[in-house]
Design a protein around this motif. Structure first.
Motif, PDB file in Angstrom:
ATOM      1  N   ALA A  40       0.826  -1.217   0.000  1.00  0.00           N
ATOM      2  CA  ALA A  40       0.000   0.000   0.000  1.00  0.00           C
ATOM      3  C   ALA A  40       0.861   1.268   0.000  1.00  0.00           C
ATOM      4  N   ALA A  41       1.916   1.252   0.813  1.00  0.00           N
ATOM      5  CA  ALA A  41       2.743   2.462   0.943  1.00  0.00           C
ATOM      6  C   ALA A  41       3.438   2.820  -0.365  1.00  0.00           C
ATOM      7  N   SER A  42       3.965   1.822  -1.082  1.00  0.00           N
ATOM      8  CA  SER A  42       4.685   2.115  -2.330  1.00  0.00           C
ATOM      9  C   SER A  42       3.734   2.579  -3.434  1.00  0.00           C
ATOM     10  N   THR A  43       2.432   2.378  -3.268  1.00  0.00           N
ATOM     11  CA  THR A  43       1.453   2.903  -4.231  1.00  0.00           C
ATOM     12  C   THR A  43       1.461   4.428  -4.210  1.00  0.00           C
ATOM     13  N   ILE A  44       1.557   4.982  -3.011  1.00  0.00           N
ATOM     14  CA  ILE A  44       1.579   6.447  -2.889  1.00  0.00           C
ATOM     15  C   ILE A  44       2.863   7.009  -3.479  1.00  0.00           C
ATOM     16  N   THR A  45       3.997   6.369  -3.188  1.00  0.00           N
ATOM     17  CA  THR A  45       5.258   6.874  -3.746  1.00  0.00           C
ATOM     18  C   THR A  45       5.270   6.731  -5.267  1.00  0.00           C
ATOM     19  N   ARG A  46       4.578   5.694  -5.813  1.00  0.00           N
ATOM     20  CA  ARG A  46       4.484   5.538  -7.267  1.00  0.00           C
ATOM     21  C   ARG A  46       3.737   6.729  -7.886  1.00  0.00           C
ATOM     22  N   LEU A  47       2.632   7.148  -7.264  1.00  0.00           N
ATOM     23  CA  LEU A  47       1.878   8.312  -7.771  1.00  0.00           C
ATOM     24  C   LEU A  47       2.744   9.571  -7.750  1.00  0.00           C
ATOM     25  N   LEU A  48       3.497   9.741  -6.664  1.00  0.00           N
ATOM     26  CA  LEU A  48       4.357  10.928  -6.542  1.00  0.00           C
ATOM     27  C   LEU A  48       5.472  10.883  -7.587  1.00  0.00           C
ATOM     28  N   ASN A  49       6.036   9.696  -7.806  1.00  0.00           N
ATOM     29  CA  ASN A  49       7.121   9.556  -8.785  1.00  0.00           C
ATOM     30  C   ASN A  49       6.635   9.716 -10.218  1.00  0.00           C
ATOM     31  N   MET A  50       5.329   9.486 -10.457  1.00  0.00           N
ATOM     32  CA  MET A  50       4.759   9.735 -11.789  1.00  0.00           C
ATOM     33  C   MET A  50       4.745  11.228 -12.112  1.00  0.00           C
ATOM     34  N   GLY A  51       4.806  12.033 -11.049  1.00  0.00           N
ATOM     35  CA  GLY A  51       4.789  13.481 -11.264  1.00  0.00           C
ATOM     36  C   GLY A  51       3.534  14.158 -10.740  1.00  0.00           C
TER      37      GLY A  51
ATOM     38  N   GLU B  33       1.329  15.961  -8.132  1.00  0.00           N
ATOM     39  CA  GLU B  33       1.699  16.819  -6.999  1.00  0.00           C
ATOM     40  C   GLU B  33       1.219  16.211  -5.678  1.00  0.00           C
ATOM     41  N   PRO B  34       2.070  16.269  -4.624  1.00  0.00           N
ATOM     42  CA  PRO B  34       1.691  15.710  -3.319  1.00  0.00           C
ATOM     43  C   PRO B  34       0.372  16.267  -2.778  1.00  0.00           C
ATOM     44  N   PHE B  35       0.135  17.585  -2.946  1.00  0.00           N
ATOM     45  CA  PHE B  35      -1.103  18.164  -2.390  1.00  0.00           C
ATOM     46  C   PHE B  35      -2.343  17.619  -3.109  1.00  0.00           C
ATOM     47  N   LEU B  36      -2.198  17.234  -4.402  1.00  0.00           N
ATOM     48  CA  LEU B  36      -3.328  16.645  -5.132  1.00  0.00           C
ATOM     49  C   LEU B  36      -3.599  15.216  -4.646  1.00  0.00           C
ATOM     50  N   VAL B  37      -2.512  14.460  -4.392  1.00  0.00           N
ATOM     51  CA  VAL B  37      -2.664  13.096  -3.866  1.00  0.00           C
ATOM     52  C   VAL B  37      -3.357  13.144  -2.507  1.00  0.00           C
ATOM     53  N   VAL B  38      -2.929  14.069  -1.650  1.00  0.00           N
ATOM     54  CA  VAL B  38      -3.523  14.218  -0.313  1.00  0.00           C
ATOM     55  C   VAL B  38      -5.017  14.526  -0.411  1.00  0.00           C
ATOM     56  N   ALA B  39      -5.370  15.433  -1.332  1.00  0.00           N
ATOM     57  CA  ALA B  39      -6.770  15.852  -1.451  1.00  0.00           C
ATOM     58  C   ALA B  39      -7.659  14.762  -2.049  1.00  0.00           C
ATOM     59  N   ALA B  40      -7.089  13.924  -2.941  1.00  0.00           N
ATOM     60  CA  ALA B  40      -7.915  12.964  -3.681  1.00  0.00           C
ATOM     61  C   ALA B  40      -8.034  11.601  -2.998  1.00  0.00           C
TER      62      ALA B  40
ATOM     63  N   LEU C  97       2.518  13.379   6.036  1.00  0.00           N
ATOM     64  CA  LEU C  97       3.755  12.758   5.574  1.00  0.00           C
ATOM     65  C   LEU C  97       3.885  12.850   4.055  1.00  0.00           C
ATOM     66  N   ILE C  98       2.769  12.644   3.338  1.00  0.00           N
ATOM     67  CA  ILE C  98       2.795  12.682   1.866  1.00  0.00           C
ATOM     68  C   ILE C  98       3.301  14.036   1.370  1.00  0.00           C
ATOM     69  N   LEU C  99       2.922  15.124   2.055  1.00  0.00           N
ATOM     70  CA  LEU C  99       3.336  16.474   1.640  1.00  0.00           C
ATOM     71  C   LEU C  99       4.848  16.658   1.712  1.00  0.00           C
ATOM     72  N   LYS C 100       5.521  15.766   2.464  1.00  0.00           N
ATOM     73  CA  LYS C 100       6.983  15.862   2.609  1.00  0.00           C
ATOM     74  C   LYS C 100       7.705  14.938   1.634  1.00  0.00           C
ATOM     75  N   HIS C 101       6.938  14.326   0.684  1.00  0.00           N
ATOM     76  CA  HIS C 101       7.512  13.418  -0.320  1.00  0.00           C
ATOM     77  C   HIS C 101       8.311  12.299   0.358  1.00  0.00           C
ATOM     78  N   PRO C 102       7.660  11.449   1.175  1.00  0.00           N
ATOM     79  CA  PRO C 102       8.378  10.455   1.984  1.00  0.00           C
ATOM     80  C   PRO C 102       8.755   9.217   1.173  1.00  0.00           C
ATOM     81  N   SER C 103       9.568   8.350   1.795  1.00  0.00           N
ATOM     82  CA  SER C 103       9.854   7.033   1.206  1.00  0.00           C
ATOM     83  C   SER C 103       8.698   6.093   1.572  1.00  0.00           C
ATOM     84  N   SER C 104       8.595   4.971   0.864  1.00  0.00           N
ATOM     85  CA  SER C 104       7.521   4.019   1.164  1.00  0.00           C
ATOM     86  C   SER C 104       7.697   3.408   2.558  1.00  0.00           C
ATOM     87  N   ASP C 105       8.957   3.250   3.011  1.00  0.00           N
ATOM     88  CA  ASP C 105       9.205   2.701   4.350  1.00  0.00           C
ATOM     89  C   ASP C 105       8.683   3.635   5.432  1.00  0.00           C
ATOM     90  N   GLU C 106       8.856   4.940   5.227  1.00  0.00           N
ATOM     91  CA  GLU C 106       8.351   5.921   6.207  1.00  0.00           C
ATOM     92  C   GLU C 106       6.827   5.887   6.266  1.00  0.00           C
TER      93      GLU C 106
END
Length: 548
Positions: free
Chosen positions: A403-414, A416-423, A499-508
């Motif tokens: 689950a955690a690496s799914t969020i980092t995948r979205l961020l790495n696609m480009g 924006e963290p604030f959009l991921v947080v909101a959606a 945490l997402i707004l800080k562009h974290p690693s999947s482990d964090e």
């Protein structure tokens, strides 16, 4: 189809009138046990009925509601014989076969059944609901289903020219047998594989490939041609990969096979993925979620808007989880649109119909819920997030480990963290574990140290019983039969969003989710071991990427 002799028996007892039974007599389907509808007649007392006719016909009455009859005994008679004679074997000895029925008129068939079973037959009478429960364990045999394979595909003129006789009737029958057998065994994939001097056919059964046939190499071109014709592929094109689809009815049930052909050194390899809609488990409560997990998932999908993502490798059951969510959300007043390879809109890049284009079109169709087969790139991800932020519920999948690496995948696609947080509402990661065969399950001695080493708490390790299957005919000697899903459900909690707004690693992200109460894939897998559903080996091998 109901026997007219049985109609007379029912009306003579006075428990149902001919008028009430007329609807049953109109059903001429020989594959249905119409008598089960008697249970819906308000004043029909099945136990009283059974006792009355047992006395009249001199048959022993036994209520088999709680009887344990082995599947090996039940399957001695083929389903068509069970349907024809309304008779199910419940005990077979060296000298006789004991048969359960609810219809006393079938005692006249004793000789015919004796010939089928090659030994004398003794009837016992049971009530209809008990017989119905036994009947649910009666399986279609491959031999019965071969003749019931019906093509649904419409063919082009060129394909029609290649008649069955051009290929050979033996090949047509062979292909029907393979397709029917895969359906009976609830196989997920069929592999037709060429080699230098031979070719083989393998089934993916409960996640494992098993060889089921090694026909002579001379049959291979005809078998491949037959499958390509069924899938509406170009049989003259042998140098390029092709994709198609076979639509069949087997035993009256519609089955889809997604077909892929690939040129290899020794011929074309063909892989068929079975898409059996009737076998799709749409009841979310039966998928394998733990109580807290299903609560979070249901809260996520029932939000008025947002994004719920399901992740896992190919064949981990993501489609089933998504369709169970859609089944729950599919109510009057809701407009659902899906862009996925097996539903309403087929994505065809050659026509310019991409996932991104389909998504943009959906947003003009006033949808409430949108399902996207997979978020593969930035363009699709961006549109999906925008849809989630503009009042739509978006369901989709990604191919990530947890689950955690799914969020980092979205961020790495480009995105924006604030959009991921909101959606984002929640992320679900899943795997499928093989279940221990219930017919040969046995306890195995396991030390407390071994259990603690696997991840159990010392206090729990003292109480847990560990099981495995020793192998039997029911599970083809594997010790496993069927599969159960394990889940990791991560809600977008306030701490996760920070945490997402800080562009974290999947482990964090994972460490924080565990602090918030998330059960990891490993934890859920060990729960299934404690419940006696799977083995330690299966649990550890399918949550290997989970080191927390």
């Amino acid at each position: 189809m109901i026997r007219k002799e049985f109609i007379e028996v029912v009306t003579n007892t006075g428990m149902a009138t001919l008028k009430e039974l007329r609807r049953l007599t109109l059903n001429k389907d020989q594959d249905q046990v119409t008598e089960f509808e008697l249970l819906d007649i308000p004043h029909f007392d099945e136990n009283k009925f059974a006792k009355v006719i047992s006395e009249k016909y001199g048959l022993t009455f036994i209520d088999l509601k709680n009887a344990k009859v082995s599947k090996d005994t039940i399957k001695v008679l083929k389903k068509r014989i069970v349907l024809k004679y309304r008779s199910i074997p419940i005990q077979i000895t060296a000298t006789k076969a004991t048969i359960a029925t609810f219809d006393p008129t079938v005692i006249n068939t004793k000789q015919a059944l004796g010939q089928e079973l090659k030994k004398p037959v003794e009837f016992i009478l049971t009530n209809i609901s008990s017989w119905k429960k036994l009947f649910e364990s009666v399986e279609d045999s491959v031999e019965d289903l071969i003749g019931s394979v019906v093509e649904i595909n419409s063919h082009t003129e060129n394909e029609i020219e290649v008649k069955a006789e051009d290929i050979g009737q033996d090949v047509v029958t062979f292909c029907n047998k393979i397709l029917a057998e895969a359906f009976v065994k609830k196989v997920s994939d069929i592999h037709v594989e060429p080699y230098e001097k031979s070719f083989r056919i393998r089934f993916r059964l409960d996640g494992t490939l098993v060889t089921v046939a090694k026909p002579p190499k001379s049959m291979m071109p005809a078998v491949v041609s037959r499958l390509k014709i069924l899938a509406q592929l170009d049989i003259s094109e042998k140098r390029k990969p092709q994709d198609g689809r076979i639509k069949l009815q087997i035993g009256g049930q519609p089955i889809d096979y997604r077909v892929s052909s690939l040129p290899t050194l020794f011929g074309e390899k063909v892989v068929l993925r079975l898409l059996d809609q009737s076998n799709l488990q749409l009841d979310m409560t039966k998928l394998g979620f733990e109580p807290k997990q299903i609560e979070i998932f249901q809260k996520g999908i029932h939000s008025p808007y947002g994004m719920v993502l399901v992740t896992g490798p190919t064949g981990s059951g993501k489609t089933t989880t998504l369709y169970s969510a859609l089944a729950e959300l599919n109510v009057e007043g809701t407009n659902i649109s899906t862009a996925e390879d097996i539903n309403q809109v087929n994505v065809k890049k050659e026509y310019g119909l991409t996932f991104a284009m389909a998504l943009k079109s959906f947003l003009r169709q006033d949808p409430d819920i949108i399902m996207v087969g997979e978020i593969r790139d930035f363009e699709v991800g961006e549109i999906a997030v925008e849809a989630a932020l503009t009042g739509h519920m978006v369901l989709s999948t990604l191919h990530t480990n947890d689950a955690a690496s799914t969020i980092t995948r979205l961020l790495n696609m480009g995105i924006e963290p604030f959009l991921v947080v909101a959606a984002l509402n929640c992320v679900v990661a899943q795997r499928l574990l093989r279940k221990i065969c219930t017919s040969c399950r046995e306890a195995v001695p396991t030390t407390k140290e071994r259990l603690v080493q696997c991840g159990f708490a010392p206090s729990s390790a003292e109480k847990i019983k560990v099981y495995k299957g020793k192998g039997c005919d029911v599970c083809s000697g594997t010790g496993y039969k069927g599969r159960v899903a394990i889940y990791e459900v991560m809600p977008a909690s306030p701490r996760i969003k920070d945490l997402i707004l800080k562009h974290p690693s999947s482990d964090e992200l994972k460490a924080q989710a565990i602090k918030d109460g998330m059960k990891t894939l490993r934890m859920t897998a060990l729960t299934k071991v404690a419940q006696g559903l799977t083995t330690i080996e299966e649990a550890l091998s399918n949550s290997a990427s989970d080191n927390l």
